[in-house]
Motif scaffolding. Sequence first.
Motif, PDB file in Angstrom:
ATOM      1  N   VAL A   1      -6.779   4.726 -10.284  1.00 17.54           N
ATOM      2  CA  VAL A   1      -6.702   5.941  -9.471  1.00 17.54           C
ATOM      3  C   VAL A   1      -6.140   7.101 -10.291  1.00 17.54           C
ATOM      4  O   VAL A   1      -6.654   8.227 -10.224  1.00 17.54           O
ATOM      5  N   LEU A   2      -5.103   6.851 -11.068  1.00 13.31           N
ATOM      6  CA  LEU A   2      -4.518   7.910 -11.887  1.00 13.31           C
ATOM      7  C   LEU A   2      -5.501   8.383 -12.961  1.00 13.31           C
ATOM      8  O   LEU A   2      -5.596   9.578 -13.248  1.00 13.31           O
ATOM      9  N   GLU A   3      -6.260   7.464 -13.547  1.00 16.22           N
ATOM     10  CA  GLU A   3      -7.254   7.857 -14.538  1.00 16.22           C
ATOM     11  C   GLU A   3      -8.359   8.695 -13.905  1.00 16.22           C
ATOM     12  O   GLU A   3      -8.750   9.726 -14.455  1.00 16.22           O
TER      13      GLU A   3
ATOM     14  N   GLU B   1       0.822  -1.200   0.000  1.00 15.95           N
ATOM     15  CA  GLU B   1       0.000   0.000   0.000  1.00 15.95           C
ATOM     16  C   GLU B   1       0.863   1.261   0.000  1.00 15.95           C
ATOM     17  O   GLU B   1       1.788   1.373   0.793  1.00 15.95           O
ATOM     18  N   VAL B   2       0.534   2.191  -0.903  1.00 15.59           N
ATOM     19  CA  VAL B   2       1.201   3.485  -0.913  1.00 15.59           C
ATOM     20  C   VAL B   2       0.148   4.505  -0.487  1.00 15.59           C
ATOM     21  O   VAL B   2      -0.821   4.757  -1.199  1.00 15.59           O
ATOM     22  N   ASP B   3       0.335   5.033   0.707  1.00 15.10           N
ATOM     23  CA  ASP B   3      -0.610   5.991   1.279  1.00 15.10           C
ATOM     24  C   ASP B   3       0.172   7.051   2.030  1.00 15.10           C
ATOM     25  O   ASP B   3       1.382   7.158   1.867  1.00 15.10           O
ATOM     26  N   MET B   4      -0.509   7.833   2.854  1.00 15.17           N
ATOM     27  CA  MET B   4       0.198   8.940   3.504  1.00 15.17           C
ATOM     28  C   MET B   4       1.284   8.458   4.464  1.00 15.17           C
ATOM     29  O   MET B   4       2.224   9.193   4.724  1.00 15.17           O
TER      30      MET B   4
ATOM     31  N   ALA C   1      -0.065   9.237  -2.441  1.00 13.80           N
ATOM     32  CA  ALA C   1       0.723   8.520  -3.451  1.00 13.80           C
ATOM     33  C   ALA C   1       0.706   9.273  -4.773  1.00 13.80           C
ATOM     34  O   ALA C   1       1.738   9.375  -5.452  1.00 13.80           O
ATOM     35  N   ILE C   2      -0.458   9.816  -5.145  1.00 15.50           N
ATOM     36  CA  ILE C   2      -0.549  10.618  -6.366  1.00 15.50           C
ATOM     37  C   ILE C   2       0.400  11.814  -6.259  1.00 15.50           C
ATOM     38  O   ILE C   2       1.152  12.107  -7.192  1.00 15.50           O
ATOM     39  N   HIS C   3       0.360  12.487  -5.135  1.00 16.92           N
ATOM     40  CA  HIS C   3       1.233  13.646  -4.926  1.00 16.92           C
ATOM     41  C   HIS C   3       2.709  13.245  -5.043  1.00 16.92           C
ATOM     42  O   HIS C   3       3.514  13.965  -5.646  1.00 16.92           O
TER      43      HIS C   3
ATOM     44  N   GLN D   1       5.482  14.662  -7.719  1.00 17.67           N
ATOM     45  CA  GLN D   1       6.791  15.195  -7.316  1.00 17.67           C
ATOM     46  C   GLN D   1       7.905  14.514  -8.102  1.00 17.67           C
ATOM     47  O   GLN D   1       8.857  15.168  -8.539  1.00 17.67           O
ATOM     48  N   LEU D   2       7.800  13.196  -8.268  1.00 15.42           N
ATOM     49  CA  LEU D   2       8.821  12.463  -9.023  1.00 15.42           C
ATOM     50  C   LEU D   2       8.805  12.857 -10.496  1.00 15.42           C
ATOM     51  O   LEU D   2       9.862  12.958 -11.128  1.00 15.42           O
ATOM     52  N   ALA D   3       7.622  13.111 -11.045  1.00 16.44           N
ATOM     53  CA  ALA D   3       7.525  13.554 -12.441  1.00 16.44           C
ATOM     54  C   ALA D   3       8.212  14.911 -12.604  1.00 16.44           C
ATOM     55  O   ALA D   3       8.880  15.145 -13.614  1.00 16.44           O
TER      56      ALA D   3
END
Length: 104
Positions: free
Chosen positions: A89-91, A28-31, A63-65, A69-71
């Motif tokens: 989620v990204l869509e 899981e990638v979360d806060m 995770a989106i944030h 940041q990485l982009a």
Amino acid sequence: MDQGGTEAAFSAATEVDGDHLLVVVAGEVDMSTAGAMIDATTEEKARRLTLDLRQVTFFDSAAIHAVIQLADRFAAGLAVLPSRQVRRVLEISGLGDQPWLRPD
């Protein structure tokens, strides 16, 4: 955190090949884990990053944030390999057409 109240497994393994960094993320990638995902990308001074999220089971706004940041950091040198959940989620968030998002 999973529905049973226990911490879900999270891992971020790195592999370096010249100026290319591969980070394989699972769980899981979360806060509570998004920062660790970013930290895994800063261990090496790479110019290109492949972020393999195919083993990610949960992906939230933190995770989106982190991916945004990485982009910004890797500009044209980022490739994201999403799981079905991550792609969805990204869509939904309007990021499904980003050049760094690779097809399944």
